[in-house]
Design an enzyme around this catalytic site. Structure first.
Site, PDB file in Angstrom:
ATOM      1  N   GLU A 156       0.831  -1.198   0.000  1.00 33.81           N
ATOM      2  CA  GLU A 156       0.000   0.000   0.000  1.00 33.81           C
ATOM      3  C   GLU A 156       0.867   1.250   0.000  1.00 33.81           C
ATOM      4  O   GLU A 156       0.592   2.220  -0.695  1.00 33.81           O
ATOM      5  CB  GLU A 156      -0.926   0.006   1.230  1.00 33.81           C
ATOM      6  N   HIS A 171       3.876   8.024   9.894  1.00 39.03           N
ATOM      7  CA  HIS A 171       5.147   7.813   9.175  1.00 39.03           C
ATOM      8  C   HIS A 171       6.356   8.252   9.996  1.00 39.03           C
ATOM      9  O   HIS A 171       7.427   8.487   9.443  1.00 39.03           O
ATOM     10  CB  HIS A 171       5.151   8.470   7.792  1.00 39.03           C
TER      11      HIS A 171
END
Lengths: 356, 332
Positions: B194, B303
């Protein structure tokens, strides 16, 4: 495992074919010259052969064994180049780039324009007349023109493609030519098709429009619906020494180190099982290979692996210096080792590779 | 459920190398579903239920992969140069630690920069794995690593690397455990790749050919000091996606999710995300098109190696997913 059948060889005949392929002009979207050569070469060997709606050549060699894996092998026929966009009269034409070209490499280069290969030149201003500081700046492509002369101008029209006029030559182990990206792949794929591994259903695609976004490979893969795919391409070797003597850590690949196996680029994470299989084949057969440094760029594998329910894919490239300029330099031994590695790796494939 | 979350987030599985995560998922859901298969790109696809008269074929996706790094060069002194897998920023790298798939650990640091306030580029970073020569370095070109941070609980807040998107994997697994019956043919897609462009969901959705698709993924929040302007906050319940930069949720799907939440008394927030997208985009655009939406788990510091979620949000997300999948769907 039975002793390996020898891989097909690359000799004078194959080099002559590469020369013919390299000298042909096939800018993305206008691949007719290369397609004609490909069709002539493979027709006698094909169990099935067709040209699809986009111009891809799709050919099949059936397996000699039952329950064979259906393996697609791809090489793109197109090359980077130019398109004529405006007639400035007197044999002068404005043009744009087709695919990734560095405009700093363009002035002063000889080109061939249109289906009739009309010769011309991308003009450059003589050094006598440059003003102070002018040579520090690059010349934008908008201010360059292709000059084919008055007579040639009558044969050139807006929409024509053009490409570098470089003629192929060999010097010992070194192969010089334009469009070796990806005519090296095309020539490799033709040899593979003529001498196929018998254990797989070999589905070959000579594809169009790779350089402008992997456009041909997607419908080709959709049509074949393969279980595995290999993209044969050419990748830059940026392996020159650093000017300050430091260690070159961004070489991408190196000439003479053998075929480059891809692990990751911008478009694809190669299937680790295929990477392992090809590397093991190289190690066991004593065929040199290298891993391309993971990073940017992409090959047709980027389009193929995402088709339908997905296709485990790997790219294998012949390394070459000065890619996407008027001349690439590749090495005969790298090319030979690429064909040998691909042939042997495919010969050793069985359905077990797909087990999870 | 916290133990499940911890196990999932501490497993190493950067994009393209999700094998270990896949095995954790497989072990957890065996016995809870009717059929499990792994497709060509490594997506684990689990079917539960069959399509009754008022049921649909529904795909529910959460991605198994996480961002990471991949070695590009080992220099003569044993330092490892690398590039990123997915959206890794140099500023979350400096001083961070990574773990390679072969277990090797390392520290990321940088070349000395001209100014003390400058940010390094990726090219200026390297990984020190404790080796002092190329020959003795246990890392080779192409080796893959994930960020290395243990799971941590801060009250109701859970912190770890790879909450994106293992928290959603955990939500789906927990929902599978709590889902007693469904009128639908449900396909749970634990997707791959993804973070590098929705690649796994693209092929999985083609294979499943769903009539309705729902992604479960993390979303950003606007509740941190001088953070981005955004309505979503931790602790206010699952977020129902209205849009992100890659997808407009089907308005009928949004209504279905909102009404289901309200009927079940589950708190929810509406989400408009201005950066990023999810597997829902890939599923929405497969074949002839699919009505799609996304259940988002509000997450801070996405992230980075310390992504933070709220445990109550997680539990409510499970409740909402179970409620959504337990009853017939009317898209209106």
């Amino acid at each position: 495992m039975s002793p390996a059948t020898p891989a097909p060889q690359i000799g004078a005949e194959q080099i002559a074919l590469l020369e013919k392929l390299s000298n042909a002009c096939a800018v993305s979207g206008d691949e007719a010259q290369v397609r004609k050569i490909v069709l002539e070469e493979i027709k006698p060997f094909a169990d099935d052969l067709r040209v699809d709606a986009l111009g891809n050549v799709l050919a099949v060699r059936k397996a000699r064994t039952p329950n064979a894996l259906r393996v697609m092998v791809d090489a793109h026929m197109d090359e980077v180049g130019f398109m004529i966009v405006e007639d400035d009269k007197d044999g002068l034409f404005r043009f744009v780039a087709v695919g990734g070209l560095d405009e700093r490499t363009l002035p002063g280069k000889k080109v061939l324009v249109g289906a009739e290969n009309v010769p011309g030149i991308i003009g450059a201003k003589p050094i006598h007349l440059t003003e102070e500081g002018e040579t520090e700046r690059k010349i934008p492509i908008e201010s360059l023109r292709i000059d084919v002369g008055l007579k040639g101008g009558k044969k050139v029209k807006v929409g024509d493609r053009a490409t570098f006029a470089t003629r192929f030559w060999q010097s010992g182990n070194a192969l010089f030519g334009k469009a070796l990206d990806d005519r090296l792949g095309v020539a490799t794929l033709i040899e593979l098709f003529k001498n196929p591994p018998e254990n797989i259903e070999l589905l070959v695609a000579f594809t169009v429009q790779e350089e402008i976004g992997l456009r041909g490979a997607r419908p080709a893969a959709y049509a074949f619906n393969p279980q595995l795919a290999i993209a044969l391409d050419s990748t830059p070797a940026n392996d020159l020494p650093m000017w300050d003597g430091s260690e070159n850590i961004f070489y991408n690949t190196r000439l003479g180190a053998g075929p480059a196996l891809y692990i990751a680029d911008s478009a694809t994470l190669s299937d680790p099982r295929l990477v392992r299989h090809f590397a093991q084949t190289g190690e066991q057969m004593g065929i040199p290979f290298q891993f391309r440094q993971p990073g940017g760029g992409g090959t047709n594998a980027g389009a193929i692996h995402r088709v339908r329910e997905g296709v485990p894919s790997l790219s294998v490239s012949v390394p070459g210096r000065f890619a996407h300029t008027a001349i690439m330099l590749a090495r005969l031994d790298d090319w030979q080792n690429t064909l040998a590695l691909v042939y042997h790796a495919l010969s050793r494939l069985d359905a077990g590779i797909l087990q999870r | 459920m916290k133990a499940l979350i911890q196990k999932l987030v501490e497993t190493v599985g950067p994009s393209g190398y999700e094998e270990k995560v896949r095995e954790v998922v497989r072990t957890e859901i065996e016995g809870l579903v009717d059929e499990i298969k792994v497709d060509a790109l490594g997506n684990l696809i689990a079917r539960k239920g069959s399509r009754s008269e008022d049921g649909m074929r529904i795909a529910i996706s959460a991605h198994m992969d996480e961002i990471g790094v991949i070695a590009t060069h080992v220099d003569e002194n044993g330092f490892v140069r690398f590039t990123t897998i997915g959206g890794v920023s140099p500023r979350t790298c400096i001083g961070g630690r990574v773990q390679f798939l072969n277990g090797t650990r390392g520290v990321i640091y940088m070349e000395s920069l001209e100014s003390a306030t400058a940010l390094p580029t990726l090219d200026q970073l390297y990984i020190d794995v404790g080796a002092s020569s190329r020959e003795t370095c246990p890392v080779k070109v192409g080796d893959v690593a994930a960020f290395d941070r243990p799971f941590m609980e801060l009250g109701d807040r859970l912190v770890s690397k790879a909450m994106d998107d293992r928290i959603s994997v955990a939500v789906i697994i927990q929902a599978l455990k709590e889902l007693t019956s469904t009128p639908h043919e449900l396909y749970f897609i634990f997707s791959t790749q993804e973070e590098v462009g929705l690649r796994g969901a693209t092929t999985a959705a083609y294979g499943v050919d769903p009539e309705l698709a729902l992604a479960v993924d993390v979303t950003r929040t606007g509740d941190t000091p001088k953070g981005v302007k955004m309505e979503v906050a931790l602790g206010k319940g699952p977020a129902i996606k209205v849009r992100d930069s890659g997808m407009l949720s089907d308005p009928r799907v949004i209504r279905w999710m909102v009404e289901t939440a309200e009927k079940a008394g589950i708190p929810y927030q509406l989400e408009v995300l201005e950066g990023g997208t999810t597997d829902a985009r890939a599923m929405q655009l497969t074949r002839a098109g699919v009505p799609a939406g996304c259940l988002s788990i509000p997450t801070r510091y996405i992230h980075s190696p310390s992504e933070m979620v709220d445990y109550q949000d997680v539990l409510q997300s499970v409740r909402l997913l179970v409620a959504l999948l337990s009853a017939p769907v009317t898209l209106k």
